[in-house]
Scaffold this motif. Structure first.
Motif, PDB file in Angstrom:
ATOM      1  N   MET A   1       0.841  -1.175   0.000  1.00  0.00           N
ATOM      2  CA  MET A   1       0.000   0.000   0.000  1.00  0.00           C
ATOM      3  C   MET A   1       0.893   1.247   0.000  1.00  0.00           C
ATOM      4  O   MET A   1       1.768   1.375   0.839  1.00  0.00           O
ATOM      5  CB  MET A   1      -0.877  -0.024   1.251  1.00  0.00           C
ATOM      6  CG  MET A   1      -1.770   1.168   1.380  1.00  0.00           C
ATOM      7  SD  MET A   1      -3.069   0.901   2.573  1.00  0.00           S
ATOM      8  CE  MET A   1      -2.409   1.759   3.976  1.00  0.00           C
ATOM      9  N   SER A   2       0.682   2.145  -0.939  1.00  0.00           N
ATOM     10  CA  SER A   2       1.503   3.348  -1.000  1.00  0.00           C
ATOM     11  C   SER A   2       0.823   4.490  -0.245  1.00  0.00           C
ATOM     12  O   SER A   2      -0.377   4.475  -0.013  1.00  0.00           O
ATOM     13  CB  SER A   2       1.748   3.752  -2.454  1.00  0.00           C
ATOM     14  OG  SER A   2       0.550   4.208  -3.031  1.00  0.00           O
ATOM     15  N   ALA A   3       1.624   5.459   0.129  1.00  0.00           N
ATOM     16  CA  ALA A   3       1.090   6.647   0.796  1.00  0.00           C
ATOM     17  C   ALA A   3       0.406   7.518  -0.249  1.00  0.00           C
ATOM     18  O   ALA A   3       0.857   7.623  -1.381  1.00  0.00           O
ATOM     19  CB  ALA A   3       2.201   7.414   1.484  1.00  0.00           C
ATOM     20  N   ARG A   4      -0.688   8.152   0.129  1.00  0.00           N
ATOM     21  CA  ARG A   4      -1.414   9.017  -0.803  1.00  0.00           C
ATOM     22  C   ARG A   4      -0.715  10.359  -0.987  1.00  0.00           C
ATOM     23  O   ARG A   4      -0.707  10.912  -2.071  1.00  0.00           O
ATOM     24  CB  ARG A   4      -2.841   9.223  -0.303  1.00  0.00           C
ATOM     25  CG  ARG A   4      -3.706   7.979  -0.425  1.00  0.00           C
ATOM     26  CD  ARG A   4      -5.140   8.266  -0.026  1.00  0.00           C
ATOM     27  NE  ARG A   4      -5.241   8.811   1.323  1.00  0.00           N
ATOM     28  CZ  ARG A   4      -5.358   8.095   2.437  1.00  0.00           C
ATOM     29  NH1 ARG A   4      -5.374   6.787   2.368  1.00  0.00           N
ATOM     30  NH2 ARG A   4      -5.457   8.665   3.620  1.00  0.00           N
ATOM     31  N   GLU A   5      -0.163  10.901   0.086  1.00  0.00           N
ATOM     32  CA  GLU A   5       0.463  12.222   0.009  1.00  0.00           C
ATOM     33  C   GLU A   5       1.836  12.183   0.656  1.00  0.00           C
ATOM     34  O   GLU A   5       1.980  11.732   1.788  1.00  0.00           O
ATOM     35  CB  GLU A   5      -0.397  13.262   0.724  1.00  0.00           C
ATOM     36  CG  GLU A   5       0.176  14.650   0.649  1.00  0.00           C
ATOM     37  CD  GLU A   5      -0.624  15.670   1.458  1.00  0.00           C
ATOM     38  OE1 GLU A   5      -0.036  16.722   1.773  1.00  0.00           O
ATOM     39  OE2 GLU A   5      -1.789  15.414   1.772  1.00  0.00           O
ATOM     40  N   VAL A   6       2.837  12.635  -0.072  1.00  0.00           N
ATOM     41  CA  VAL A   6       4.204  12.743   0.446  1.00  0.00           C
ATOM     42  C   VAL A   6       4.620  14.197   0.303  1.00  0.00           C
ATOM     43  O   VAL A   6       4.399  14.812  -0.745  1.00  0.00           O
ATOM     44  CB  VAL A   6       5.181  11.831  -0.325  1.00  0.00           C
ATOM     45  CG1 VAL A   6       6.606  12.016   0.164  1.00  0.00           C
ATOM     46  CG2 VAL A   6       4.758  10.381  -0.218  1.00  0.00           C
ATOM     47  N   ARG A   7       5.195  14.738   1.363  1.00  0.00           N
ATOM     48  CA  ARG A   7       5.703  16.108   1.296  1.00  0.00           C
ATOM     49  C   ARG A   7       6.941  16.223   2.171  1.00  0.00           C
ATOM     50  O   ARG A   7       7.172  15.394   3.050  1.00  0.00           O
ATOM     51  CB  ARG A   7       4.646  17.132   1.680  1.00  0.00           C
ATOM     52  CG  ARG A   7       4.314  17.176   3.144  1.00  0.00           C
ATOM     53  CD  ARG A   7       3.225  18.216   3.443  1.00  0.00           C
ATOM     54  NE  ARG A   7       3.075  18.423   4.864  1.00  0.00           N
ATOM     55  CZ  ARG A   7       3.491  19.490   5.529  1.00  0.00           C
ATOM     56  NH1 ARG A   7       4.082  20.476   4.887  1.00  0.00           N
ATOM     57  NH2 ARG A   7       3.325  19.603   6.825  1.00  0.00           N
ATOM     58  N   LEU A   8       7.726  17.255   1.912  1.00  0.00           N
ATOM     59  CA  LEU A   8       8.890  17.575   2.723  1.00  0.00           C
ATOM     60  C   LEU A   8       8.565  18.816   3.531  1.00  0.00           C
ATOM     61  O   LEU A   8       7.915  19.730   3.031  1.00  0.00           O
ATOM     62  CB  LEU A   8      10.108  17.832   1.833  1.00  0.00           C
ATOM     63  CG  LEU A   8      10.507  16.718   0.875  1.00  0.00           C
ATOM     64  CD1 LEU A   8      11.714  17.144   0.044  1.00  0.00           C
ATOM     65  CD2 LEU A   8      10.787  15.431   1.608  1.00  0.00           C
ATOM     66  N   ARG A   9       9.051  18.846   4.776  1.00  0.00           N
ATOM     67  CA  ARG A   9       8.829  20.010   5.623  1.00  0.00           C
ATOM     68  C   ARG A   9      10.008  20.179   6.564  1.00  0.00           C
ATOM     69  O   ARG A   9      10.759  19.233   6.810  1.00  0.00           O
ATOM     70  CB  ARG A   9       7.523  19.885   6.402  1.00  0.00           C
ATOM     71  CG  ARG A   9       7.523  18.728   7.391  1.00  0.00           C
ATOM     72  CD  ARG A   9       6.382  18.840   8.385  1.00  0.00           C
ATOM     73  NE  ARG A   9       6.264  17.688   9.230  1.00  0.00           N
ATOM     74  CZ  ARG A   9       7.028  17.436  10.298  1.00  0.00           C
ATOM     75  NH1 ARG A   9       8.004  18.253  10.630  1.00  0.00           N
ATOM     76  NH2 ARG A   9       6.828  16.355  11.037  1.00  0.00           N
ATOM     77  N   ARG A  97       6.819   1.563   0.203  1.00  0.00           N
ATOM     78  CA  ARG A  97       5.488   2.102  -0.089  1.00  0.00           C
ATOM     79  C   ARG A  97       5.530   3.227  -1.121  1.00  0.00           C
ATOM     80  O   ARG A  97       4.570   3.968  -1.269  1.00  0.00           O
ATOM     81  CB  ARG A  97       4.843   2.590   1.209  1.00  0.00           C
ATOM     82  CG  ARG A  97       4.648   1.438   2.194  1.00  0.00           C
ATOM     83  CD  ARG A  97       4.166   1.879   3.544  1.00  0.00           C
ATOM     84  NE  ARG A  97       2.843   2.465   3.464  1.00  0.00           N
ATOM     85  CZ  ARG A  97       2.182   2.924   4.518  1.00  0.00           C
ATOM     86  NH1 ARG A  97       2.731   2.858   5.721  1.00  0.00           N
ATOM     87  NH2 ARG A  97       0.994   3.453   4.382  1.00  0.00           N
ATOM     88  N   GLY A  98       6.659   3.382  -1.812  1.00  0.00           N
ATOM     89  CA  GLY A  98       6.766   4.411  -2.839  1.00  0.00           C
ATOM     90  C   GLY A  98       7.045   5.798  -2.298  1.00  0.00           C
ATOM     91  O   GLY A  98       6.955   6.784  -3.039  1.00  0.00           O
TER      92      GLY A  98
END
Length: 174
Positions: A1-9, A97-98
């Motif tokens: 299952m991959s994550a729907r939203e990936v972001r850097l902070r 998970r991508g």
């Protein structure tokens, strides 16, 4: 299952527990575990510059609103030229998970947008096939083997060098 939203902070004080875990829990960081390190060093670094330094920095990789790990970059040079060397560490529950390749592609985009470097490079272990695939998916090109570049777990080990240039095509759908 991959994550729907990936972001850097940027790193926050709440993230320091994860940083302490990476330096005190054997194996949590994967193949890069190099022995116990100062558990208070992350808090001192955070107090100094929030992990956003001129020559080395960290950002949190957030997946579906949760801190999943971190990406890093450090200044390197060749002659008078400067480039970035990047790294990534994801918590075990978030691997496969991508997330990693997308975070690395986003980091390159960030560095090419906000700094004048032409080159971003990453080094991985020969047996870390998942990271090699992640780097390639993030637009990096395999350049070759660095022989006996790292002393880890009692022996000198090779590293595999990858790079991405500003002029390289941006990976699809990060």
């Amino acid at each position: 299952m991959s994550a729907r939203e990936v972001r850097l902070r940027p790193v926050t004080e709440d993230d320091l527990g994860m940083f302490r875990r990476f330096v005190t829990e054997p194996g949590l960081i994967g193949l890069d575990w190099a022995g116990f390190r100062d558990a208070q060093a992350p808090a001192r670094r955070y107090a100094k510059d929030g992990f956003l330094g001129e020559d080395d920095s960290r950002l949190i990789v957030e997946a579906d609103g949760t801190a999943a790990g971190l990406v890093s970059w450090s200044a390197r040079g060749f002659g008078v030229s400067r480039y970035w060397e990047t790294g990534i560490a994801l918590l075990p529950d978030w691997r496969g998970r991508g997330i990693g390749w997308r975070a690395q592609a986003m980091l390159c985009d960030y560095l090419f947008t906000h700094t004048p470097v032409e080159r971003v490079q990453a080094i991985t272990h020969p047996e870390n096939v998942a990271e090699q695939k992640s780097l390639e998916k993030a637009g990096f090109t395999f350049e070759g083997v660095l022989r006996a570049v790292e002393f880890l777990r009692g022996q000198w080990r090779d590293g595999w060098m990858y790079s991405r240039l500003r002029s390289d095509p941006y990976p699809l759908n990060p």
